[in-house]
Design a protein around this motif. Sequence first.
Motif, PDB file in Angstrom:
ATOM      1  N   LEU A  93       0.842  -1.201   0.000  1.00 16.77           N
ATOM      2  CA  LEU A  93       0.000   0.000   0.000  1.00 16.77           C
ATOM      3  C   LEU A  93       0.869   1.239   0.000  1.00 16.77           C
ATOM      4  N   VAL A  94       0.240   2.360  -0.324  1.00 22.28           N
ATOM      5  CA  VAL A  94       0.864   3.666  -0.132  1.00 22.28           C
ATOM      6  C   VAL A  94      -0.194   4.575   0.484  1.00 22.28           C
ATOM      7  N   LEU A  95       0.242   5.375   1.438  1.00 23.78           N
ATOM      8  CA  LEU A  95      -0.647   6.315   2.110  1.00 23.78           C
ATOM      9  C   LEU A  95       0.000   7.683   2.070  1.00 23.78           C
ATOM     10  N   THR A  96      -0.767   8.682   1.638  1.00 23.07           N
ATOM     11  CA  THR A  96      -0.283  10.061   1.656  1.00 23.07           C
ATOM     12  C   THR A  96      -1.227  10.887   2.518  1.00 23.07           C
TER      13      THR A  96
ATOM     14  N   GLN B 275       5.020   4.294   2.259  1.00 19.55           N
ATOM     15  CA  GLN B 275       4.930   3.095   1.442  1.00 19.55           C
ATOM     16  C   GLN B 275       5.138   1.918   2.385  1.00 19.55           C
ATOM     17  N   GLY B 276       4.335   0.870   2.234  1.00 23.02           N
ATOM     18  CA  GLY B 276       4.512  -0.229   3.164  1.00 23.02           C
ATOM     19  C   GLY B 276       3.699  -1.450   2.821  1.00 23.02           C
ATOM     20  N   VAL B 277       3.700  -2.364   3.783  1.00 24.30           N
ATOM     21  CA  VAL B 277       3.021  -3.644   3.641  1.00 24.30           C
ATOM     22  C   VAL B 277       1.976  -3.760   4.743  1.00 24.30           C
ATOM     23  N   ALA B 278       0.775  -4.164   4.350  1.00 23.31           N
ATOM     24  CA  ALA B 278      -0.336  -4.276   5.299  1.00 23.31           C
ATOM     25  C   ALA B 278      -0.290  -5.593   6.053  1.00 23.31           C
ATOM     26  N   GLU B 279      -0.651  -5.499   7.333  1.00 21.15           N
ATOM     27  CA  GLU B 279      -0.896  -6.667   8.168  1.00 21.15           C
ATOM     28  C   GLU B 279      -2.318  -6.491   8.682  1.00 21.15           C
TER      29      GLU B 279
ATOM     30  N   ARG C 254      -2.810  -2.624   9.627  1.00 20.42           N
ATOM     31  CA  ARG C 254      -1.603  -1.926  10.068  1.00 20.42           C
ATOM     32  C   ARG C 254      -0.643  -1.871   8.890  1.00 20.42           C
ATOM     33  N   ILE C 255      -0.165  -0.672   8.591  1.00 15.49           N
ATOM     34  CA  ILE C 255       0.820  -0.526   7.522  1.00 15.49           C
ATOM     35  C   ILE C 255       2.202  -0.498   8.160  1.00 15.49           C
ATOM     36  N   ARG C 256       3.008  -1.505   7.837  1.00 11.89           N
ATOM     37  CA  ARG C 256       4.403  -1.553   8.280  1.00 11.89           C
ATOM     38  C   ARG C 256       5.224  -0.825   7.209  1.00 11.89           C
ATOM     39  N   PRO C 257       5.765   0.343   7.526  1.00 12.21           N
ATOM     40  CA  PRO C 257       6.461   1.146   6.510  1.00 12.21           C
ATOM     41  C   PRO C 257       7.715   0.468   5.957  1.00 12.21           C
ATOM     42  N   THR C 258       7.877   0.596   4.650  1.00 10.51           N
ATOM     43  CA  THR C 258       9.122   0.211   4.002  1.00 10.51           C
ATOM     44  C   THR C 258       9.881   1.453   3.542  1.00 10.51           C
ATOM     45  N   LYS C 259       9.137   2.554   3.365  1.00  9.33           N
ATOM     46  CA  LYS C 259       9.759   3.827   2.980  1.00  9.33           C
ATOM     47  C   LYS C 259       8.827   4.952   3.399  1.00  9.33           C
ATOM     48  N   VAL C 260       9.400   6.013   3.962  1.00 11.29           N
ATOM     49  CA  VAL C 260       8.634   7.189   4.362  1.00 11.29           C
ATOM     50  C   VAL C 260       9.311   8.409   3.738  1.00 11.29           C
ATOM     51  N   ILE C 261       8.512   9.201   3.040  1.00  4.74           N
ATOM     52  CA  ILE C 261       9.002  10.441   2.430  1.00  4.74           C
ATOM     53  C   ILE C 261       8.204  11.574   3.044  1.00  4.74           C
ATOM     54  N   ALA C 262       8.899  12.629   3.482  1.00  2.00           N
ATOM     55  CA  ALA C 262       8.203  13.754   4.110  1.00  2.00           C
ATOM     56  C   ALA C 262       8.771  15.082   3.633  1.00  2.00           C
TER      57      ALA C 262
END
Length: 141
Positions: A65-68, A82-86, A127-135
């Motif tokens: 998933l990606v969340l903005t 950006q991450g993977v859902a559990e 739950r989104i386990r982040p693989t990358k965070v851009i801010a």
Amino acid sequence: MASLTDPAVREFLSSGTRTGKLGYVASDGRPLVAPIWFVLEGEMVVFNTGADTAKGKAIARDPRLVLTVDLEEPPYAFVQIQGVAETSEDPVDLVDTATAIGGRYMGADRAEEFGKRNGVPGELVVRIRPTKVIASLDMTS
């Protein structure tokens, strides 16, 4: 690269009632975006959705998933996760998460109401386990 442990990122994501824009892939490959209510839990973003919704079905097929989350006024800002859902269907987890989310978006006086309404069988805690965070927390400077 940013992180969900960064206090400035956490403050931005937790501020007020900003909605997240969740990106996922439809069964036919189309990219889709849907607004969500969410809370932070440790180093993860957490939300509820129905198992039989487009989001729920997409997550079951592909948990990426990606969340903005953005600020649509000066100084304009965003965080992309950006991450993977559990997922969880645990009844206690469902009620606890739905109550926390309801409290954030509807106020403490309605938290329990939303917890009971949304913490029911057929719903998922995601739950989104982040693989990358851009801010970028101030795009005007």
